[in-house]
Design an enzyme around this catalytic site. Sequence first.
Site, PDB file in Angstrom:
ATOM      1  N   ASP A  50       2.170 -11.558  -0.459  1.00 30.70           N
ATOM      2  CA  ASP A  50       0.918 -12.257  -0.135  1.00 30.70           C
ATOM      3  C   ASP A  50       1.108 -13.119   1.118  1.00 30.70           C
ATOM      4  O   ASP A  50       0.154 -13.719   1.619  1.00 30.70           O
ATOM      5  CB  ASP A  50       0.379 -13.055  -1.320  1.00 30.70           C
ATOM      6  N   SER A  51       2.335 -13.149   1.653  1.00 35.50           N
ATOM      7  CA  SER A  51       2.559 -13.770   2.965  1.00 35.50           C
ATOM      8  C   SER A  51       1.672 -13.096   4.007  1.00 35.50           C
ATOM      9  O   SER A  51       1.470 -13.629   5.092  1.00 35.50           O
ATOM     10  CB  SER A  51       4.035 -13.663   3.363  1.00 35.50           C
ATOM     11  N   ASP A  89       2.545  -8.085  -4.452  1.00 38.06           N
ATOM     12  CA  ASP A  89       2.406  -9.457  -4.946  1.00 38.06           C
ATOM     13  C   ASP A  89       1.067  -9.652  -5.638  1.00 38.06           C
ATOM     14  O   ASP A  89       0.021  -9.239  -5.119  1.00 38.06           O
ATOM     15  CB  ASP A  89       2.412 -10.417  -3.740  1.00 38.06           C
ATOM     16  N   LYS A 119       4.789  -8.401  -8.367  1.00 38.56           N
ATOM     17  CA  LYS A 119       5.597  -9.638  -8.369  1.00 38.56           C
ATOM     18  C   LYS A 119       4.688 -10.810  -8.714  1.00 38.56           C
ATOM     19  O   LYS A 119       3.557 -10.873  -8.218  1.00 38.56           O
ATOM     20  CB  LYS A 119       6.246  -9.859  -7.005  1.00 38.56           C
ATOM     21  N   GLU A 188      13.820 -17.967  -3.901  1.00 39.36           N
ATOM     22  CA  GLU A 188      13.423 -18.381  -2.546  1.00 39.36           C
ATOM     23  C   GLU A 188      13.688 -19.869  -2.309  1.00 39.36           C
ATOM     24  O   GLU A 188      13.460 -20.707  -3.194  1.00 39.36           O
ATOM     25  CB  GLU A 188      11.921 -18.094  -2.320  1.00 39.36           C
TER      26      GLU A 188
HETATM   27  O1  KIV Z   1       4.890 -13.067   0.077  1.00 37.90           O
HETATM   28  C1  KIV Z   1       6.038 -12.784   0.443  1.00 37.90           C
HETATM   29  O2  KIV Z   1       6.250 -12.215   1.519  1.00 37.90           O
HETATM   30  C2  KIV Z   1       7.135 -13.128  -0.453  1.00 37.90           C
HETATM   31  C3  KIV Z   1       8.528 -12.944   0.024  1.00 37.90           C
HETATM   32  C4  KIV Z   1       8.849 -13.568   1.285  1.00 37.90           C
HETATM   33  C5  KIV Z   1       9.539 -13.114  -1.023  1.00 37.90           C
HETATM   34  O3  KIV Z   1       6.898 -13.528  -1.542  1.00 37.90           O
END
Ligand code: KIV
Length: 270
Positions: A50-51, A89, A119, A188
């Site tokens: 979700d980044s 995510d 995730k 993290e």
């Molecule tokens: O959202 C994301 O990219 C993440 C990772 C950096 C672990 O959760």
Amino acid sequence: MSTEPTPTRRTTAPQIAKRKGGEPIVSLTSYHAHTAAIVDRYADFILVGDSLGMVMHGMETTVGVPLDLMIMHGRAVVRGTKKALIVVDMPFGSYEESPAVAFRNAARVMKETGCGAVKIEGGQRMGETIRFLSERGIPVMAHIGLTPQSWNTFGGFKTQGREQDSWPLHEEDARVVTEAGAFAVVVEGMVEPLAARITGQIAIPTIGIGASVQCDGQILVLEDILGLSPRVPKFVRVYGQVGPLIEDSVRRYAEDVRARAFPTEDHVYR
Ligand code: KIV
């Protein structure tokens, strides 16, 4: 003889789980079919993180990312890849309310993207939900330590475990998600000795980001290692400078258009 293409065999969540203590697991994020096709040649799993809200859509945090956006990018990444496990995510607000809500949304993600796992962020507080999903056909990667969706309660992106008296809480998070059935856990933004210690304590692979080289695998955001992100955290190693390359190509294209030097005979249909 059949002319059907050979069905592709992707890495599965149980295969990742079996890599505990073995050769380090390689992972990157990807949000996009063409970059995912490149990452697919080298990574064991690809996270549609979700980044993407911050990296692709200019959001300040991941809190505003909607489920439909994750599904759209998840589909693109599944389409662009053949080999790696794709993990999508679950965004903020799509799973915390109850295990049943989490199941409904995670099942939608799996059906509509074709990904192999989801995730979710959170340790002890997510134990019941991880168990509910895992027992019903949804492989879950957990995420502990610095959980970016908690930006508003953490008051920012804060490294976890700086005070040693907080370590038992993080260790308990790792233990609970393992016992609930997560197949792996992202660790993290956690001080190195604690991340290494947790890796030695649990039976599932730890995937480190800003954590420890002792983790069973590592993950980074693709745009960060390409030098495409405006601000890169300390834990990133930048492997390329793609930004200047893009800028140079865009600048030369603009010059050619303005000078009527593009298109030429080679680029038009007669
Ligand atoms: O959202 C994301 O990219 C993440 C990772 C950096 C672990 O959760």
